[in-house]
Scaffold this motif. Structure first.
Motif, short mmCIF file in Angstrom:
data_model
loop_
_atom_site.label_atom_id
_atom_site.label_comp_id
_atom_site.label_asym_id
_atom_site.label_seq_id
_atom_site.Cartn_x
_atom_site.Cartn_y
_atom_site.Cartn_z
N GLY A 27 0.77 -1.24 0.00
CA GLY A 27 0.00 0.00 0.00
C GLY A 27 0.80 1.28 0.00
O GLY A 27 0.44 2.24 0.67
N GLY A 28 1.89 1.32 -0.75
CA GLY A 28 2.66 2.55 -0.84
C GLY A 28 4.15 2.28 -0.92
O GLY A 28 4.63 1.19 -0.62
N ILE A 29 4.90 3.31 -1.31
CA ILE A 29 6.34 3.15 -1.49
C ILE A 29 7.06 2.98 -0.16
O ILE A 29 7.91 2.09 -0.01
N MET A 30 6.76 3.82 0.84
CA MET A 30 7.45 3.70 2.12
C MET A 30 7.16 2.37 2.82
O MET A 30 8.08 1.72 3.32
N PRO A 31 5.89 1.91 2.88
CA PRO A 31 5.65 0.57 3.45
C PRO A 31 6.39 -0.52 2.67
O PRO A 31 6.85 -1.50 3.26
N ALA A 32 6.50 -0.35 1.35
CA ALA A 32 7.23 -1.34 0.55
C ALA A 32 8.70 -1.37 0.94
O ALA A 32 9.29 -2.44 1.09
N VAL A 33 9.30 -0.19 1.11
CA VAL A 33 10.72 -0.10 1.48
C VAL A 33 10.98 -0.85 2.79
O VAL A 33 12.00 -1.52 2.95
N ARG A 34 10.03 -0.76 3.72
CA ARG A 34 10.21 -1.42 5.02
C ARG A 34 10.10 -2.94 4.91
O ARG A 34 10.53 -3.66 5.81
N ASN A 35 9.50 -3.43 3.82
CA ASN A 35 9.26 -4.87 3.70
C ASN A 35 10.05 -5.56 2.61
O ASN A 35 10.08 -6.79 2.57
N ILE A 36 10.69 -4.81 1.74
CA ILE A 36 11.54 -5.43 0.73
C ILE A 36 12.71 -6.10 1.44
O ILE A 36 13.37 -5.47 2.27
N PRO A 37 12.97 -7.37 1.17
CA PRO A 37 13.95 -8.12 1.96
C PRO A 37 15.41 -7.82 1.63
O PRO A 37 16.28 -8.64 1.88
N TYR A 38 15.68 -6.67 1.07
CA TYR A 38 17.06 -6.22 0.84
C TYR A 38 17.06 -4.70 0.92
O TYR A 38 16.02 -4.05 0.81
N GLY A 39 18.23 -4.14 1.13
CA GLY A 39 18.30 -2.70 1.35
C GLY A 39 18.07 -1.90 0.08
O GLY A 39 18.76 -2.09 -0.93
N ILE A 40 17.10 -1.02 0.11
CA ILE A 40 16.84 -0.10 -1.00
C ILE A 40 16.13 1.11 -0.43
O ILE A 40 15.28 0.98 0.47
N GLN A 41 16.48 2.29 -0.90
CA GLN A 41 15.93 3.52 -0.37
C GLN A 41 14.71 3.98 -1.17
O GLN A 41 14.52 3.60 -2.32
N GLN A 42 13.91 4.82 -0.53
CA GLN A 42 12.67 5.30 -1.14
C GLN A 42 12.90 5.99 -2.50
O GLN A 42 12.17 5.73 -3.46
N PRO A 43 13.92 6.87 -2.63
CA PRO A 43 14.11 7.51 -3.94
C PRO A 43 14.38 6.52 -5.06
O PRO A 43 13.92 6.71 -6.19
N ALA A 44 15.13 5.45 -4.73
CA ALA A 44 15.43 4.45 -5.76
C ALA A 44 14.17 3.72 -6.20
O ALA A 44 13.97 3.45 -7.40
N VAL A 45 13.30 3.38 -5.24
CA VAL A 45 12.05 2.71 -5.58
C VAL A 45 11.18 3.64 -6.42
O VAL A 45 10.63 3.23 -7.46
N SER A 46 11.06 4.89 -6.01
CA SER A 46 10.24 5.84 -6.76
C SER A 46 10.74 5.99 -8.19
O SER A 46 9.95 6.01 -9.15
N SER A 47 12.06 6.09 -8.33
CA SER A 47 12.65 6.26 -9.66
C SER A 47 12.38 5.06 -10.56
O SER A 47 12.00 5.21 -11.73
N GLN A 48 12.54 3.86 -10.00
CA GLN A 48 12.38 2.66 -10.82
C GLN A 48 10.91 2.38 -11.13
O GLN A 48 10.59 1.85 -12.20
N ILE A 49 10.02 2.74 -10.21
CA ILE A 49 8.59 2.61 -10.52
C ILE A 49 8.21 3.60 -11.63
O ILE A 49 7.42 3.27 -12.53
N ALA A 50 8.81 4.80 -11.58
CA ALA A 50 8.54 5.78 -12.64
C ALA A 50 9.02 5.26 -13.99
O ALA A 50 8.36 5.47 -15.03
N GLN A 51 10.16 4.56 -14.01
CA GLN A 51 10.66 3.97 -15.25
C GLN A 51 9.70 2.89 -15.76
O GLN A 51 9.47 2.77 -16.97
N LEU A 52 9.16 2.12 -14.82
CA LEU A 52 8.20 1.09 -15.20
C LEU A 52 6.96 1.72 -15.82
O LEU A 52 6.45 1.26 -16.86
N GLU A 53 6.46 2.78 -15.20
CA GLU A 53 5.26 3.45 -15.72
C GLU A 53 5.54 4.08 -17.08
O GLU A 53 4.67 4.07 -17.97
N GLU A 54 6.76 4.62 -17.25
CA GLU A 54 7.12 5.21 -18.54
C GLU A 54 7.17 4.14 -19.62
O GLU A 54 6.69 4.35 -20.75
N TYR A 55 7.73 2.99 -19.28
CA TYR A 55 7.80 1.89 -20.25
C TYR A 55 6.41 1.43 -20.66
O TYR A 55 6.13 1.17 -21.84
N LEU A 56 5.51 1.33 -19.67
CA LEU A 56 4.16 0.84 -19.95
C LEU A 56 3.26 1.91 -20.54
O LEU A 56 2.23 1.60 -21.15
#
Length: 301
Positions: A27-56
């Motif tokens: 239910g959101g980027i910050m909750p996802a960051v807390r549950n992804i089983p490896y270290g990744i920061q919120q800006p990186a998730v936001s950026s890569q989701i934006a790339q996914l949306e751009e591709y689609l």
């Protein structure tokens, strides 16, 4: 429109899909960051989701408040069976035993008690991975409800949320902490006064210690409200030791209080119940942690 077929699986960045899966599931980027089983920061998730949306060429979810779009719902439905089954497959490959547990507790429990419990559990589950989250009872309960932790060691409130199981481990009496040279000899002396002039040092009003204490004061027709609100038991003790007021605390087994304070029992006040909470059926790993926690509690008492 999203085309889910050979083009998607052939050209799509699978890592982007994985990140979207966690965002949609939690239910959101910050909750996802807390549950992804490896270290990744919120800006990186936001950026890569934006790339996914751009591709689609489609917006997958509304950010505030979070809500999947029709395209996001369609994509999540398509990828969810695969990513949701990865943990189960890993368990099967590891011999049928889950070896990762997420535990939430107060700083005191995480620092002073959980290491011993973890050491005992690790002897029975080789390769055990542990994720720790610190928080107040209200926060821990929310983390449990959001499936962000598997097990919480915390205060047990009178009402347990639906779907949550609990196990009582300890009952700790409430006490007052006064500076060692204070002329006050008992809590009963305070209740007899028309007005209590000493500042009260207490946890936030939403915390169980504060609730129990104020409820009992009302029964005794005593008005005494916090002058200093502290975020931890340690802070309450430190301020009481410096003569800045009288603190409301709990008698923690085998914990040495500061030599600068004296403890006054709160006779007739209900104890604070410490226990474990989890959702749904107990996994073998949770069973082990509960068993070892019970042994630790018996040692303390």
């Amino acid at each position: 429109m999203i085309k889910l077929g050979p083009t998607l699986t052939g050209s799509m960045n699978v890592h982007h899909l994985e990140l979207f899966y966690y965002v949609a599931r939690h239910g959101g980027i910050m909750p996802a960051v807390r549950n992804i089983p490896y270290g990744i920061q919120q800006p990186a998730v936001s950026s890569q989701i934006a790339q996914l949306e751009e591709y689609l060429g489609a917006t997958l979810f509304q950010r505030r408040p979070f809500e999947l779009t029709a395209e996001g719902e369609k994509l999540f439905k398509y990828i969810e069976p695969f990513f949701a089954s990865l943990d189960k497959m890993a368990v099967e490959l590891q011999g049928g035993e889950v070896r990762h547990i997420r535990i939430g507790a107060s700083a005191i429990v995480l620092r002073d008690h959980l290491p011993e419990v973890f050491q005992a559990a690790r002897k029975k589950f080789t390769g055990l991975k542990l994720s720790l989250r610190e928080g107040f009872p209200v926060q821990l309960e929310q983390l449990l409800q959001n499936d962000e932790i598997d097990l919480a060691f915390t205060l047990i409130e009178r009402k347990i949320p639906a779907g949550v199981q609990s196990l009582t481990l300890l009952e700790l009496p409430l006490v007052l902490l006064v500076e060692k040279n204070s002329p006050i000899k008992s809590a009963e002396e305070l209740w007899k006064r028309d007005k209590i002039d000493e500042p009260l040092i207490c946890l936030p009003a939403a915390e169980s210690i504060a609730k129990i204490f104020q409820d009992e004061l009302q029964k005794r027709h005593v008005d005494w409200f916090p002058a200093i609100e502290a975020s931890s038991i340690e802070l309450i003790e430190a301020y009481a030791a410096n003569g800045l007021g009288i603190g409301v605390s709990i008698a923690i087994p085998r914990k040495n209080t500061s030599p600068k304070v004296r403890t006054l029992p709160l006779n007739g006040f209900p104890p604070l119940v410490i226990g474990a909470m989890w959702r749904g059926r107990k996994s073998p790993l949770i069973e082990i942690f509960l068993s070892e926690a019970q042994k630790r509690a018996k040692q303390l008492t």
